[in-house]
Each structure stands twice: as structure tokens, then as C-alpha cells.
Write an enzyme that holds these catalytic residues in place. Structure first.
Site, short mmCIF file in Angstrom:
data_model
loop_
_atom_site.label_atom_id
_atom_site.label_comp_id
_atom_site.label_asym_id
_atom_site.label_seq_id
_atom_site.Cartn_x
_atom_site.Cartn_y
_atom_site.Cartn_z
N ASP A 235 0.82 -1.22 0.00
CA ASP A 235 0.00 0.00 0.00
C ASP A 235 0.84 1.26 0.00
OD1 ASP A 235 -2.31 -1.62 0.26
OD2 ASP A 235 -1.95 -1.75 2.41
N GLY B 131 1.63 2.86 -2.65
CA GLY B 131 1.25 3.69 -3.80
C GLY B 131 1.93 3.23 -5.08
N GLY C 117 0.66 1.41 -7.34
CA GLY C 117 -0.30 1.51 -8.44
C GLY C 117 -0.19 2.84 -9.16
N ALA D 258 -4.29 -8.33 -3.02
CA ALA D 258 -4.03 -6.94 -2.64
C ALA D 258 -4.53 -6.04 -3.77
CB ALA D 258 -2.55 -6.71 -2.39
N HIS E 291 -4.43 -2.17 -5.96
CA HIS E 291 -3.76 -0.92 -6.30
C HIS E 291 -4.84 0.09 -6.61
CE1 HIS E 291 0.03 -2.94 -6.67
NE2 HIS E 291 -0.49 -3.79 -7.50
N THR F 156 -10.16 -5.46 1.12
CA THR F 156 -11.01 -5.92 2.22
C THR F 156 -11.76 -4.80 2.91
OG1 THR F 156 -9.14 -5.67 3.70
CG2 THR F 156 -9.45 -7.84 2.72
N GLY F 157 -11.34 -3.54 2.72
CA GLY F 157 -11.95 -2.42 3.43
C GLY F 157 -11.55 -2.35 4.90
N ARG F 158 -10.61 -3.25 5.30
CA ARG F 158 -10.19 -3.25 6.71
C ARG F 158 -9.39 -1.99 7.02
NH1 ARG F 158 -7.16 -9.03 7.43
NH2 ARG F 158 -6.27 -8.42 5.45
N ARG G 123 -6.41 0.12 8.06
CA ARG G 123 -4.98 -0.23 8.10
C ARG G 123 -4.39 0.18 9.45
NH1 ARG G 123 -4.17 1.96 2.03
NH2 ARG G 123 -4.88 0.08 0.96
N LEU H 175 3.18 12.14 0.77
CA LEU H 175 3.81 13.14 1.63
C LEU H 175 2.82 14.24 2.01
CD1 LEU H 175 6.59 13.85 2.82
CD2 LEU H 175 6.94 15.34 0.86
P1 GDP Z 1 -0.26 -0.02 -3.76
O1 GDP Z 1 -0.83 -1.32 -3.30
O2 GDP Z 1 1.18 0.13 -3.41
O3 GDP Z 1 -0.53 0.26 -5.19
O4 GDP Z 1 -0.98 1.11 -2.92
P2 GDP Z 1 -2.52 1.51 -2.90
O5 GDP Z 1 -2.86 2.07 -4.20
O6 GDP Z 1 -3.37 0.42 -2.37
O7 GDP Z 1 -2.51 2.58 -1.71
C1 GDP Z 1 -2.10 3.81 -1.87
C2 GDP Z 1 -3.24 4.78 -1.57
O8 GDP Z 1 -2.69 6.04 -1.50
C3 GDP Z 1 -4.30 4.85 -2.64
O9 GDP Z 1 -5.53 5.20 -2.06
C4 GDP Z 1 -3.79 5.97 -3.56
O10 GDP Z 1 -4.79 6.63 -4.29
C5 GDP Z 1 -3.18 6.88 -2.54
N1 GDP Z 1 -2.03 7.66 -2.98
C6 GDP Z 1 -0.97 7.29 -3.76
N2 GDP Z 1 -0.07 8.28 -3.81
C7 GDP Z 1 -0.56 9.28 -3.06
C8 GDP Z 1 -0.08 10.58 -2.70
O11 GDP Z 1 1.01 11.00 -3.05
N3 GDP Z 1 -0.89 11.33 -1.89
C9 GDP Z 1 -2.08 10.89 -1.42
N4 GDP Z 1 -2.81 11.68 -0.64
N5 GDP Z 1 -2.56 9.67 -1.72
C10 GDP Z 1 -1.81 8.89 -2.52
#
Ligand code: GDP
Length: 424
Positions: free
Chosen positions: A12, A14, A16, A38, A40, A302-304, A306, A333
Site C-alpha cells: 500500500d 502507492g 499503483g 491486494a 492498487h 477488504t476495506g479493513r 490499516r 507526503l
Molecule cells: P499499492 O498497493 O502500493 O498500489 O498502494 P494503494 O494504491 O493500495 O494505496 C495507496 C493509496 O494512496 C491509494 O488510495 C492511492 O490513491 C493513494 N495515494 C498514492 N499516492 C498518493 C499521494 O502522493 N498522496 C495521497 N494523498 N494519496 C496517494
């Protein structure tokens, strides 16, 4: 040229978003491990999407998306995910599925549920997507390869043989209904028809793509700390989350992976059970969880809620090292602008001694975080486009982390959207 995008932490981070962004300059995007366990999250011109099985490059016309041999392939899930994109106006993506990928069987998901139920309070916090039973069967040599769907006699015989063993477990260990071989065989024929249009020798496709100097992106799921060898075993996932495994799970030579982009989150979060040294609790955690990610830190699958924590430099330096990171993308950040000061975990105190090296799980259980506090920047940074325009304390935080993790931070993500990125 092959690049890998992998996580340094618990997932998680980011990845994705970074994959979606770098997909623009890629020809092929490959998932090489994990399954639909998992998610993204990607936000682009088509809307907001939570992808689980498809690589995050499916939104471009010019990319080919590959489900590599290392993936736990849930065929109905794949078809559902493709349909959900097309239904929302995304052009039909070009998808290839490895003929050597193995199939998530309906009973893998059942066994995952039954085992968690049996373990009760001692459960692994599985997402119950069948991942552990799937990989157990793969290595016990009773898994089903996609190619086997296309050989009727072999398939029928194998289903009968494998179910003999499964039914003993179901009856005597879990006290659950037994499986019917004819029914599973029929299900698999349905799977064959669903997946047939996508199946090919993807290792050969990648060989040709690399030879033709195409840009290939390997997209990892979860992060170093969930790796079965180098993570917080046994609270890990069942396939390797390391960039090195990208070579195996995609079927390419290891020396082709030239760039390993490690995605690192500006604070910590984790789902499921397991050691988490810099974890925070109570109101402090609730506030970060509520403000975190994009609309709160809750699992994409899962909506759990974190689990939350401060930035852990010990875990992240180790996470980057085991990935072999050549560069780091520091994400989310923007979320931290509300804090007066930002604790960073710079050491673990274990039995009265402070270490900077990430230990094995049994030692980790005894570790207490040693924090260094940095001043906050107390403002919104989402609109900032240039590194120099970030508030001084924000740059201090980034540069402090960069020094701690011993890897150059080349990208800073300051918002969930594709364009919200600062390149250094
Ligand atoms: P992954 O499993 O590594 O792809 O991560 P996820 O996508 O599940 O989780 C990252 C969450 O952070 C998602 O809800 C993204 O939309 C969000 N996200 C990613 N980069 C940023 C960022 O720079 N700022 C903010 N506020 N949210 C971000």
C-alpha cells in the site's frame, strides 16, 4: 530495458499510482507474483479504480499487460476485472496470460477460509483470496497450470487425483462438505473458455520485446516486509515480493532488470497481523488513518482499517536494500502537513541495545522504536510542482529520510492523481 516497481514496506505504498504514471513510457507491464489479494488504487481520466489482478498499465492504448507465470491466476476474477474497466469506458486492454501461470482453484479460497476459521484468534489475517493454499499446492506439485486446461484427458485425471487428497482434508480435518470431481472439471472447462483468448507463451513474448528494445515494467504487489524469505515471517504473503523474483515470475534474465524503483510511503501503514515497531494507536493513529492515502487508510480489497505508524527508517532501509533499489519514489507526503512534528524511527532498541539493522522476527517482537523528531511544515503541498518550492521543513524531512535509507529519492508524490508528482 526492464524496470521494476516494488514496495519497500508492508504494501500500500502507492505502487499503483507510480506504475500507472510510468506506464506512459512503457510498452509492456507485467504482474509477476501474488494474486487478487491486494489492490492498487489508480486515479486517472477514466475515474478511480481499484485493480487487484490486472497490472496498473491497463489504461493505456499502447501497452500490453501481462499476467506472468508467477501470479496466482483467478480466472473469473480476471474476466470480471476486465469487464469492470470496459463497462466504465476504458478501451479494451491488450492482455496476455502466461500459459505457465497456475490457476486459483475454487477450493483454494475455501481452504483459506476454513484454515483461518480453524486457527481462530491465531489466524494469519489472510484476505481469504486463496493465496496460501494456492502456492502450497503449486510447490507440492498438485497445482493446475493454465496449459493443462487444454488437455481434456490430463485435466480430468488430475482433478480426480487431487480431489482425493483434498476430500480427506475436508472431511476429517475441517468437517466440511466434500468436493465433486465432475463439478470441478466442468468449472475448469468454463475457465478454459474464459481465459483462452489471452493465453500465450509470455516468456517468449518478453524475450522478443526485450530484444526489440521495448520498455518493460514489472509491477510488484505488497512489499519487502511481506516477502516469505526476508519479511516478517510467518506474517508474510506466499510469493516473493522482491524485484529479483520479477525475473522468475515473468520469465526474463535477471540481468535485464536495470532499474528498481522502490516505492516508499512517507509514514507507515500495514494490514493484517505481524510485527510493526513504529505502530501508533488511539487518537494519533485515527487521525493519520482518516487523513491518509486518498480518503483514508482502509484496505483496497477488504476495506479493513490499516494499522498506522510513523516512518520507519530501519525497516525501509532494509526494505530498499533487499529490493536492490536504484531509486525511491516517496509517496503520500501531502498527508503529513497537519503535524507539528514528525517522529522518524531511526533505531530499534532490543534488550537494551540500539540497532539500525532490521532483525529476524523473534528479535523484532522485542524491538522498541527509537525516534528522532523533525519539525512539521504545517501547510498544504498538493499544488507544488517543483522540489525547490516545497516548504523548507518538508524538504528537510525528505532529505533526512533519503540519508537514512541510503537510496536517492527521485520522485516525491504529493497527491493521488497521476500528475501529482515532483521529480528531482
Ligand atoms: P499499492 O498497493 O502500493 O498500489 O498502494 P494503494 O494504491 O493500495 O494505496 C495507496 C493509496 O494512496 C491509494 O488510495 C492511492 O490513491 C493513494 N495515494 C498514492 N499516492 C498518493 C499521494 O502522493 N498522496 C495521497 N494523498 N494519496 C496517494
Amino acid at each position: 530495458m526492464v524496470r521494476a516497481i516494488v514496495g519497500a514496506n508492508w504494501g500500500d505504498e502507492g505502487k499503483g499510482k507510480i506504475t500507472d504514471m510510468l506506464g506512459e513510457t512503457s510498452d509492456v507491464i507485467v504482474r509477476f507474483q501474488g494474486g487478487s489479494n491486494a489492490g492498487h488504487t489508480i486515479i486517472n481520466k477514466y475515474g478511480k479504480f481499484a485493480l487487484h489482478l490486472l497490472p496498473s498499465g491497463v489504461f493505456y492504448d499502447h501497452t500490453t499487460s501481462i499476467i506472468g507465470n508467477g501470479v496466482a491466476l483467478n480466472i473469473p476474477y480476471l474476466c470480471k476485472e476486465i469487464k469492470s474497466l470496459v463497462d466504465r469506458g476504458v478501451p479494451e486492454p491488450k492482455i496476455l496470460v502466461s500459459d505457465r501461470a497456475q490457476i486459483m482453484m475454487p477450493y483454494h479460497i475455501l481452504f483459506d477460509e476454513y484454515e483461518e476459521e480453524r486457527l481462530g484468534k491465531k489466524s494469519f489475517g489472510s484476505t481469504k483470496s486463496g493465496i496460501a493454499p494456492f502456492y502450497s499446492d503449486k510447490y507440492a506439485k498438485i497445482g493446475f497450470q493454465v496449459s493443462e486446461l487444454f488437455d481434456d484427458a490430463l485435466l480430468k485425471d488430475k482433478v480426480e487425483r487431487v480431489l482425493e487428497q483434498k476430500n480427506i482434508l475436508l472431511e476429517h480435518m475441517y468437517h466440511k462438505p466434500k468436493l465433486d470431481a465432475a463439478e470441478i472439471y466442468k468449472t475448469l472447462l468454463g475457465y478454459r473458455d474464459m481465459v483462452a483468448p489471452y493465453v500465450t507463451d509470455t516468456a517468449l513474448f518478453l524475450h522478443d520485446a526485450i530484444k526489440a528494445e521495448k520498455t518493460v515494467l514489472l509491477e510488484g504487489q505488497l512489499g519487502t516486509l511481506k516477502d516469505p524469505d526476508f519479511g516478517i515471517y510467518p506474517m508474510v504473503t506466499s510469493s516473493s515480493t522482491l524485484a529479483a523474483y520479477g525475473a522468475i515470475g515473468a520469465g526474463i534474465p535477471p540481468y535485464e532488470i536495470k532499474d528498481i524503483i522502490c516505492v516508499v510511503k512517507a509514514y507507515s501503514s500495514a494490514v493484517g497481523a505481524g510485527e510493526f515497531v513504529s505502530e501508533i494507536f488511539g487518537d494519533e493513529a485515527d487521525e493519520l488513518r482518516r487523513r491518509g492515502g486518498d480518503g483514508g487508510e482502509f484496505g483496497a480489497t477488504t476495506g479493513r482499517p490499516r494499522r498506522m505508524g510513523w516512518f520507519d527508517a530501519v525497516a525501509t532501509r532494509y526494505g530498499c536494500r533487499m529490493q536492490g533499489a536504484t531509486e525511491v519514489a516517496l509517496t503520500v507526503l501531502d498527508v503529513l502537513g497537519y503535524l507539528d512534528e514528525l517522529p522518524v524511527c531511526v533505531g530499534y532498541e532490543i534488550d537494551g541495545k540500539v540497532t539500525r539493522d532490521f532483525p529476524v522476527t523473534a528479535q523484532l517482537a522485542k524491538a522498541k522504536p527509537v525516534y528522532e523528531k523533525l519539525p512539521g511544515w504545517k501547510c498544504e503541498i498538493r499544488d507544488v510542482k517543483n522540489y525547490a518550492d516545497l516548504p523548507e521543513n518538508c524538504r528537510r524531512y525528505i532529505e533526512f529520510i533519503e540519508k537514512e535509507i541510503e537510496t536517492p529519492i527521485t520522485m516525491v508524490s504529493n497527491g493521488p492523481a497521476r500528475e501529482e508528482i515532483i521529480r528531482r
